[in-house]
Design a protein around this motif. Structure first.
Motif, mmCIF file in Angstrom:
data_model
loop_
_atom_site.group_PDB
_atom_site.id
_atom_site.type_symbol
_atom_site.label_atom_id
_atom_site.label_comp_id
_atom_site.label_asym_id
_atom_site.label_seq_id
_atom_site.Cartn_x
_atom_site.Cartn_y
_atom_site.Cartn_z
ATOM 1 N N THR A 290 0.662 -1.260 -0.176
ATOM 2 C CA THR A 290 0.236 -0.158 0.298
ATOM 3 C C THR A 290 0.882 1.250 -0.002
ATOM 4 O O THR A 290 0.293 2.411 -0.567
ATOM 5 N N SER A 291 2.226 1.236 0.576
ATOM 6 C CA SER A 291 2.729 2.544 0.703
ATOM 7 C C SER A 291 4.168 2.155 0.477
ATOM 8 O O SER A 291 4.626 1.413 0.113
ATOM 9 N N ASN A 350 -6.019 6.609 -2.318
ATOM 10 C CA ASN A 350 -5.781 5.400 -3.147
ATOM 11 C C ASN A 350 -5.137 5.562 -4.327
ATOM 12 O O ASN A 350 -5.442 5.057 -5.370
ATOM 13 N N GLN A 351 -3.980 6.638 -4.330
ATOM 14 C CA GLN A 351 -3.256 6.836 -5.391
ATOM 15 C C GLN A 351 -2.107 5.892 -5.621
ATOM 16 O O GLN A 351 -1.383 5.610 -4.637
ATOM 17 N N GLN A 352 -2.315 5.144 -6.826
ATOM 18 C CA GLN A 352 -1.120 4.290 -7.205
ATOM 19 C C GLN A 352 -0.001 4.659 -7.939
ATOM 20 O O GLN A 352 -0.547 5.304 -9.006
ATOM 21 N N MET A 371 -1.300 5.623 -1.905
ATOM 22 C CA MET A 371 -0.756 6.788 -1.681
ATOM 23 C C MET A 371 -1.597 7.925 -1.422
ATOM 24 O O MET A 371 -2.670 7.724 -1.884
ATOM 25 N N VAL A 372 -1.288 9.025 -0.430
ATOM 26 C CA VAL A 372 -2.173 10.125 -0.096
ATOM 27 C C VAL A 372 -1.431 11.216 -1.215
ATOM 28 O O VAL A 372 -0.376 11.423 -1.090
ATOM 29 N N TYR A 411 3.232 13.454 -2.494
ATOM 30 C CA TYR A 411 2.913 12.132 -2.322
ATOM 31 C C TYR A 411 3.540 11.707 -1.107
ATOM 32 O O TYR A 411 4.557 11.952 -0.678
ATOM 33 N N ILE A 412 2.370 11.037 -0.198
ATOM 34 C CA ILE A 412 2.439 10.954 1.221
ATOM 35 C C ILE A 412 2.086 9.426 1.406
ATOM 36 O O ILE A 412 1.088 8.928 0.979
ATOM 37 N N SER A 413 2.912 8.527 2.143
ATOM 38 C CA SER A 413 2.545 7.370 2.630
ATOM 39 C C SER A 413 1.586 7.518 4.041
ATOM 40 O O SER A 413 2.138 8.257 4.953
#
Length: 430
Positions: A290-291, A350-352, A371-372, A411-413
């Protein structure tokens, strides 16, 4: 007949009492939390909105099915965000009085705005998950210039990011991947992943008047390696949020940072921007999940990870925002290179994305699925800020760790997802 009238009167009385009781229950919680009319600043209103959403999320957890891969919401729920005024907005496919009343009851507050939407959050999630199977094909992504995709809660759609966003490219994407009214397309360039690589000849050593025992959030760590051309170099990153993790039967203290900085278990890192002070070792790394996160166990006899952001000295709460409650919040990033608080607002979930980066250990190429994405509003991150602490401007709660940026996008985890992926312990204790 008379008996039937008495029975009908009794039923209506019970229903009326039940309705009033539920309304009073909502109102009493509202008053207990403090009336919104007495809240003036955006930060206070966001803190208030987060409390309302937390109640809603807790109620959902009692009614929905949750697993590592899936979170099912009510079919009428389209997502939630905080608007520009700091108020909570909930999207619903059904705007009937009963649905609104249910949500206000779950949230224990009538202080919610509602907007009509077409697609439920479940539908958006399912389609985004289906897109993931195509996004894992790197050759396909390169041919389509497909850099990422994620859920835009406000617009109730999925954003597809293409380097070439011409009509021809969009048509080609629809033919080779999928065509859906839930998809919207945007232009994007190369995302910069903010790790720092400096040839050793150009490094100026810092001087210290005393030995540092406190490890602040957002401060620097480094390790040595070689550039892609074979030169000796220093690679730098930033400390994220502090965390604890079990290593066998031993509890280890450390911090979370970006995996694209430290992509291998066992990598040993050093304290500060340079020097030979051993800081800790990488215990766990998550790639293609996910991150973009890794856990570093520090030398706990020498370093104490504080809850203090290193630039502003802001104390950060040892609690994090739930992943799905983030949209619209004002956030702050503090990294070792920018050396200033960088401000942004969370925009997408939910940015891939595909992360490709040369590191001290190897060339990494992996996908982060959830990702956020935030929009910069004050300042901008720099190379060397990867892994830095990201927290809410209101309440100073952990959002996650910084990974990269492109133009106005950050872009953030998520700390919520990182905690699950890395099997971190809740809270913090010495």
């Amino acid at each position: 007949m008379k008996t039937n009238r008495y029975l009908l009167f009794f039923i209506l009385s019970v229903l009326s009492f039940s309705s009033c009781s539920r309304k009073d229950e909502v109102q009493s919680e509202y008053e207990k939390m403090g009336l919104k009319n007495n809240i003036s600043s955006i930060n206070d209103k966001e803190r208030y909105a987060l409390k309302i959403y937390s109640n809603l999320e807790t109620a959902f957890e009692n009614y929905v099915t949750r697993s590592k891969e899936k979170y099912l919401y009510p079919d009428y729920y389209g997502g939630a965000f905080v608007d520009d005024k700091g108020d909570l907005v909930i999207l619903v496919t059904d705007t009937s009085h009963q649905i609104k009343h249910n949500l206000m009851t779950y949230a224990k507050s009538p202080d919610i705005s509602f907007e009509k939407c077409i697609y439920s959050f479940n539908e958006l999630n399912e389609l985004n998950k289906e897109l993931s199977s195509y996004f894992s094909d790197q050759q396909l992504c390169e041919e389509l210039t497909w850099e990422g995709s994620g859920i835009d809660v406000r617009k109730n759609c999925i954003i597809i990011s293409l380097k070439d966003c011409s009509n021809f490219s969009i048509h080609r994407f629809k033919q080779r991947v999928m065509d859906s009214p839930m998809l919207k397309f945007e232009q994007i360039g190369e995302i910069q992943w903010d790790s720092e690589c400096i040839p050793i000849d150009s490094v100026q050593l810092d001087t210290r008047s005393s030995f540092m025992y406190n490890l602040h959030l957002g401060s620097a760590y480094h390790l040595t390696g070689k550039t892609e051309s074979g030169e000796e170099a220093i690679f730098r990153g930033s400390v994220g949020f502090r965390a604890m993790r079990m290593n066998g039967l031993q509890l280890e203290h450390g911090f979370v940072t970006a995996a694209h900085c430290l992509p291998k278990i066992g990598m040993k890192i050093k304290y500060g921007r340079d020097g030979d002070l051993y800081l800790g070792v990488v215990r766990d790394v998550k790639l293609n999940t996910t991150s973009d996160v890794a856990f570093v166990a520090v030398d706990y006899t020498t370093y104490y990870p504080t809850n203090c952001a290193w630039v502003t000295k802001t104390p950060i709460a040892d609690s994090y925002l739930k992943y799905n409650s983030l949209v619209g919040y004002h956030i702050v990033t503090e990294g070792q290179k920018s050396a200033m608080p960088v401000l942004s607002i969370i925009a997408l979930l939910n940015q891939q994305v595909r992360i490709k980066q040369w590191t001290a250990a190897c060339n990494v190429n992996f996908i982060a699925k959830n990702m956020v994405v935030a929009t910069f509003t004050g300042g901008k991150t720099q190379e060397g800020d990867s892994g830095a602490i990201v927290y809410t401007e209101s309440g100073s709660r952990i959002v996650g760790v910084h990974s990269g940026q492109y133009n106005s996008n950050q872009y953030i985890s998520s700390a919520d997802l990182a905690t699950q992926e890395l099997l971190l312990r809740d809270g913090w204790y010495k």
